[in-house]
Write an enzyme that holds these catalytic residues in place. Structure first.
Site, PDB file in Angstrom:
ATOM      1  N   LYS A 101      45.342  24.959   6.496  1.00 43.44           N
ATOM      2  CA  LYS A 101      45.249  23.793   7.373  1.00 43.44           C
ATOM      3  C   LYS A 101      43.784  23.477   7.588  1.00 43.44           C
ATOM      4  O   LYS A 101      42.955  24.377   7.703  1.00 43.44           O
ATOM      5  CB  LYS A 101      45.954  24.139   8.685  1.00 43.44           C
ATOM      6  CG  LYS A 101      45.817  23.132   9.807  1.00 43.44           C
ATOM      7  CD  LYS A 101      46.658  23.569  11.028  1.00 43.44           C
ATOM      8  CE  LYS A 101      46.352  22.728  12.254  1.00 43.44           C
ATOM      9  NZ  LYS A 101      47.077  23.194  13.443  1.00 43.44           N
ATOM     10  N   LYS A 158      48.330  21.536   5.332  1.00 43.32           N
ATOM     11  CA  LYS A 158      48.417  20.752   6.562  1.00 43.32           C
ATOM     12  C   LYS A 158      47.057  20.163   6.927  1.00 43.32           C
ATOM     13  O   LYS A 158      46.170  20.875   7.381  1.00 43.32           O
ATOM     14  CB  LYS A 158      48.921  21.634   7.716  1.00 43.32           C
ATOM     15  CG  LYS A 158      48.999  20.883   9.060  1.00 43.32           C
ATOM     16  CD  LYS A 158      49.596  21.752  10.164  1.00 43.32           C
ATOM     17  CE  LYS A 158      49.482  21.054  11.517  1.00 43.32           C
ATOM     18  NZ  LYS A 158      49.986  21.908  12.612  1.00 43.32           N
ATOM     19  N   ASP A 187      49.841  28.930  13.995  1.00 38.98           N
ATOM     20  CA  ASP A 187      48.628  28.341  13.424  1.00 38.98           C
ATOM     21  C   ASP A 187      47.430  29.154  13.898  1.00 38.98           C
ATOM     22  O   ASP A 187      47.005  29.033  15.054  1.00 38.98           O
ATOM     23  CB  ASP A 187      48.482  26.877  13.864  1.00 38.98           C
ATOM     24  CG  ASP A 187      49.547  25.973  13.228  1.00 38.98           C
ATOM     25  OD1 ASP A 187      50.571  26.505  12.727  1.00 38.98           O
ATOM     26  OD2 ASP A 187      49.366  24.743  13.235  1.00 38.98           O
TER      27      ASP A 187
END
Lengths: 329, 778
Positions: A229, A265, A166
């Site tokens: 995300k 996400k 991430d």
């Protein structure tokens, strides 16, 4: 008058999706993106009233939500034991007797998400499962450490066994409208990930406008992001429905133009089972059922699981549950 | 299905709202209903069944009102009205507040009952209809509270007959009853026969609130009951429904002196420019045409998409349609419920089947096996000439065509007999604010659609009706000016046999398009003075002169776009020039009428020029405080081309007092001067010629009011007709107005108060309020 009908050829479920290879930066497309805040907020505000799942459907949807959770601990005081406890919870997120009552088996969370230093511990603790370890990286959460160190950090985490990285983007590139630089940065991060999947954290709470969110989403997908995300969980505003709507509409546009599916996400601020259901229906309605699988959708959450467990026990027993009846994670 | 299977399929599953409480309420009422008259339910009589359109099940048996029932209701309302009005605004406010609270307290019961009766999804009745109805009562409780201080020159109309449709049964009831009661009226309301149940529940609420007997009366039944209400001794009729029925009501009430407001049909354009947020515009269409199964008078049913994005937009739209869920209206996870009745379903089906143009796409998937369901439908590739682009379908059917430029979008949007609402999607604020005023509609939504609130007036122009509901502008539909007008006597022209006062022939002409014109018929009549002397000849205009004058007015529409400042300057100039020739005009009036009141009349006419010059740049719109992040701008727009049959008794003042407010607001006028004393009107065009009035803005005819009233009233390019004539023309004008449902302002054989303090009445008649909703936020 002619009549159009939808092609409904039966398709075999696609088990694994081809990775988004990215594309050349298309600035015309990026600059043409619009996001009307009021209209987006209205859609987001009415969605919970338009969609509702009850009884067995609710239980099944909540199990699905669990399977999409990136169970996360990102604290300065994380220790190996703390991470092992989390991983144990990831393997068995719901009490076995409750799963039996629901007729469910083999339910795990989608991934465990930790800082780099905890990757090896987590990988070890998850041996024998298919649960991947995700590492937050690139100077998380601010992304302001030296660029070569951010890139190197990715390599270290991959080497330590992380299957998902991430990354955080440089917000200043979005705020400055420097799309080329954002694209290049994302490209470099993606290349550094190798086979590990990369989630691009936009830190939407720091991008100023929904239009910027839409543009940054597109640029990251063009540069090869596997997931986009919302946030690190450390900004003052994290995942919201309007931001989610903007990002998943960008995903839909990208898919329709390139044929590649990018995952989504939302992270931070989703702590209630009810919210999780709303997010799932948002994905289902805006993107379709394919985006309800853990390879296309994740919740970045730490306390959501606890609320879902309580709801599931209520479903199984008819009595409202209490937190202490469920194993700590 | 097991949890594990659902885990795999991720279907929505059923999410039913319980009907138990609503059904129990029906049982408590005996499943049979009488009418609500004078504070109590009558014994149920012969009637008809009310069915749930989603299942066909009978919900209750309702009574068909007889003439005696309607008479009793009207009598009860009439008896209750004076006390209700005398109770005063603050006293009435308490009752309205109580009704709002009770609506809120029973909100779920109202919502479920509405969905059972009408077929609309429970989400809509629960989240939209019922909260908006509550809001209307809260808002108008406030209006009652403020009436005496804020509207000192207005009073209640009396008894209002109200006829409402089946698409928003409770909400339309609220829109009708709340403002009427707030302003001191009492009502006799008829809900639609398909959907009367929430009105009857509302009657129950009225009893709970302790509302004085007779203030609200509700009678049920079909259209014949509506006709009885229209014919009854009521002071006002308010109708929401189809344009065809609206026309019949206009005709039936013509000349009766009953006030009338009509909220009728529409074919509202939904314009998407290429710089719009397309996904949001697609979502907007869900709220525009698939809201309430498309059975919405202001539904965005005519999609206009800019050519360069049309394919992309249609693709997105079809995908969105795939996600619409159709089925049991009581399911909380349903987007599209049941059409109200098999009759309506057949009508929609027939209209779509008769269409041969374009490409049709419908939401795939099976419909429920029973009940009145129609799939969301999109027909692209239509042309304005296709019937479905012009005719209201009143179902979930969207028709579409493309445009190239903003001006083409406007001309396509306005290519309709209707004018209720319009929607514009663009991210360009310049474009949005340029387009919105050009759209012929009572409501315009920018980057949104179907937003409603009690604080913003709703209503249409053209054949979508007249009158506004909501906001300050809505109160004029339920009030009238204070004061008692006197009956007017028809004034006959004077006769004589004397010699001309001037040997040079004086035959006045007509004034059309900025030029003096001979009458088409080639006739004129002598005008004698009080003393019997021949003062000159006045042209006799006929219907062709009306046609020419309207043509000239239509070619002067640019006047509407001039600034208030410019119009003020011209009105001042008219006043100035009139003042310069005051003696001459006074002398003319005295010569025509006898007496010595001419000088005062000229002075009054000059005052009117100055008063409306003053108003020209001050009759401001409002920014309504609607509950969104944004504004609803209530813009005052000119009505258009106005025909006026001027007052006979004041040959100069009557002309100027009608002309000045009309042109001050940007209208164009065709003035028919005083019939017995026509020469002042004819003299007046010389003033116009020297006052920089653009050609066509003011046109002056002289002749027979009776003869000219009809061609003016029926002319489809005339937007309003006013009559202050001493000839009784009110009936002819109101009946003639049905052609295009033009606004009428007639004197019903009564005098009008021309004092400048009464200016607002004229200014209101000279303007339409357009509410432009502009949500904002980045």
């Amino acid at each position: 008058m002619t009549t159009l009908t939808r092609e409904t050829t039966a398709q075999l479920p696609q088990v694994s999706e081809p990775r988004n290879p990215g594309m050349d930066l298309d600035l015309d497309w990026v600059r043409a993106v619009q996001a009307n805040t009021s209209a987006i907020e209205r859609r987001a505000a009415t969605l919970p009233g338009r969609r509702s799942v009850k009884k067995d459907w609710q239980a099944a949807w909540l199990c699905r939500a669990i399977s999409c959770i990136d169970l996360t601990t990102l604290s300065g005081d994380d220790t190996a034991d703390r991470v092992r406890r989390l991983c144990a919870k990831a393997r068995q997120p719901v009490r076995a007797d409750l799963l039996d009552a629901l007729g469910m088996d083999g339910l795990t969370v989608g991934a465990v998400c930790v800082y780099h230093d905890m990757v090896a511990t987590a990988v070890d603790a998850l041996q024998g499962t298919n649960i991947p370890v995700a590492a937050v990286s690139t100077g998380f959460p601010a992304g302001l450490s030296p660029f070569h160190l951010r890139v190197a950090e990715i390599g270290e985490s991959v080497k330590a066994g992380a299957k998902e990285i991430d990354i955080v983007i440089s917000r200043r590139l979005v705020l400055g409208g420097d799309w080329q630089a954002l694209y290049d940065e994302m490209r470099t991060f993606r290349d550094a990930c190798g086979d590990a999947h990369v989630k691009a954290i936009l830190a939407t709470g720091e991008l100023g406008t929904l239009r910027n969110v839409a543009r940054a989403s597109l640029v990251c997908m063009m540069a090869g992001a596997d997931f986009i995300k919302t946030s690190t969980g450390k900004e003052s505003v994290n995942a919201t429905l309007p931001v989610s709507l903007v990002m998943i509409r960008a995903i839909r546009d990208y898919w329709q133009r390139t044929g590649y599916r990018v995952g989504y996400k939302p992270a931070g601020g989703i702590s209630k089972a009810k919210d999780a259901l709303v997010y799932l229906s948002l994905m289902k309605d805006e993107l379709g059922d394919r985006w309800l699988q853990p390879d296309m959708f994740r919740f970045g959450a730490s306390s959501l699981l606890g609320d879902i467990e309580r709801q599931l026990e209520h479903h199984a027993t008819g009595a409202y549950s209490a937190g202490h009846r469920h194993a700590a994670g | 299905m097991t949890v594990k299977q659902i885990f795999g399929s991720m279907e929505y599953g059923p999410a039913p709202e319980s009907a138990a409480e609503a059904l129990a309420w029906l049982v408590d009422q005996g499943d049979r209903f009488g009418h609500f008259i004078n504070g109590a339910f009558t014994t149920p009589g012969d009637g008809f069944e009310s069915r749930n359109p989603a299942t066909g099940d009978v919900l209750a048996t309702l009574s068909q009102a007889t003439q005696a029932d309607v008479d009793a209701a009207v009598t009860a309302a009439r008896r209750a009205q004076p006390r209700w009005e005398k109770l005063g605004g603050p006293g009435r406010a308490r009752y309205l507040y109580a009704l709002a609270r009770l609506l809120q307290k029973h909100s779920r019961l109202f919502a479920v009952l509405e969905t059972l009766d009408n077929g609309k999804p429970i989400r809509e009745s629960r989240d939209i209809d019922v909260p908006l109805a509550q809001r209307h009562f809260y808002y108008h409780a406030g209006m009652a509270q403020l009436m005496e201080t804020e509207l000192p020159d207005r009073q209640a109309m009396g008894v209002c007959g109200q006829i409402i449709p089946w698409n928003f049964p409770l909400l339309m009831l609220a829109w009708k009853i709340a403002p009427a009661l707030a302003m001191g009226n009492t009502v006799v309301l008829k809900p639609a026969e398909y959907t009367s149940l929430t009105a009857l529940l509302f009657a129950d609420i009225c009893m709970q609130a302790g509302l004085p007997k007779g203030v609200v009366n509700i009678v049920t039944g079909d259209g014949t009951v509506g006709e009885m209400i229209v014919a009854a001794e009521v002071d006002k009729i308010a109708f929401t429904g189809s344009t065809a029925v609206g026309r019949r009501i206009r005709k039936a009430t013509a000349g009766s002196g009953k006030a009338l407001t009509l909220e009728l049909g529409g074919k509202s354009p939904y314009i998407v420019f290429d710089d719009a947020d397309l996904d949001s515009a697609v979502e907007g269409l869900v709220d525009a045409i698939w809201f309430n199964q498309g059975q919405v008078c202001c539904a965005g049913s005519r999609l206009l998409v800019q050519e360069d994005i049309a394919d992309r937009f249609y693709t997105k739209l079809r995908q969105r349609m795939d996600g619409l869920r159709i089925g049991d209206p009581l399911d909380k996870c349903i987007d599209v419920g049941a059409v109200v009745d098999p009759v309506q379903l057949r009508s929609i089906t027939r209209m779509v089947e008769a269409n041969t143009a374009g490409t049709m796409y419908q939401t795939p998937g099976p419909l429920p096996e029973t009940g009145c369901f129609y799939p969301p439908t999109l027909i692209t590739g239509m042309e304005p000439s296709d019937p479905l682009m012009q005719d209201e379908i009143f179902g979930p059917v969207l028709v579409s065509t493309t445009f190239r430029t903003p001006s083409e979008a406007v001309s396509l949007a306005n290519n309709t007999r209707y004018g209720l609402a319009a929607t514009v999607w663009t991210e360009n604020v310049n474009l949005a604010l340029d387009i919105a005023p050009k759209l012929v509609a009572g409501v315009v939504w920018v980057n949104a659609t179907n937003l409603f609130d009690a604080a913003a007036g709703f209503g249409g122009v053209r054949e979508s009706g007249f009158g506004r509901e909501g906001g300050w502008e809505g109160l004029s539909a339920y009030t009238k000016p204070t004061g008692k007008p006197r009956a007017i006597k028809q004034i006959e022209p004077l006769h004589g046999s004397g010699a001309p006062t001037d040997p040079i022939d004086r035959t006045s002409k007509l004034y059309v398009g900025g030029k003096q014109a001979r009458p088409d018929g080639g006739y004129s009549r002598p005008v004698w003075g009080k003393s019997g002397a021949l003062l000159g000849h006045a042209s006799l205009a006929n219907r062709k002169d009306v046609r020419n004058a309207v043509e000239a007015a239509q070619s002067a529409t640019g006047w509407a776009k001039t600034t208030g400042h410019l119009r003020a300057q011209i009105l001042y100039y008219i006043g100035e020039n009139l003042s310069a020739r005051a003696g001459e005009f006074a002398h003319r009036i005295d010569a025509m009428m006898g007496g010595r009141k001419g000088a005062a009349e000229v002075e009054a006419a000059i005052q009117h020029c100055f008063t409306y010059a003053a108003w020209a740049d001050k009759f401001d719109g409002q920014a309504h405080g609607v509950p969104i992040r944004g504004v609803a701008l209530a813009m005052k727009e000119p009505v258009g081309n106005i025909g006026v049959l001027c007052a006979d008794e004041a040959p100069l003042l009557g002309l100027v007092a009608a002309m000045a407010p009309a042109i001050a607001m940007g209208n164009r006028v065709v003035l028919v001067g005083s019939e017995p004393y026509p020469l002042a009107a004819a003299d007046f065009y010389q003033i116009l010629e020297t006052s920089d009035v653009p050609a066509g803005v003011v046109n002056i005819l002289t002749g027979s009011h009776a003869e000219l009233a009809k061609p003016l009233a029926t002319h489809m390019n005339v937007n309003a007709v006013w009559s202050f004539s001493s000839t009784d023309l009110s009936g002819i004008i109101e009946a003639g107005s049905v052609t295009n449902l033009k606004r009428t302002w007639v004197n019903n054989g009564k005098t009008h108060d021309w004092t400048p303090t009464n200016a607002r009445v004229c200014l209101d008649a000279a303007t339409e309020v357009k509410n432009i909703w502009i949500p904002y936020g980045e």
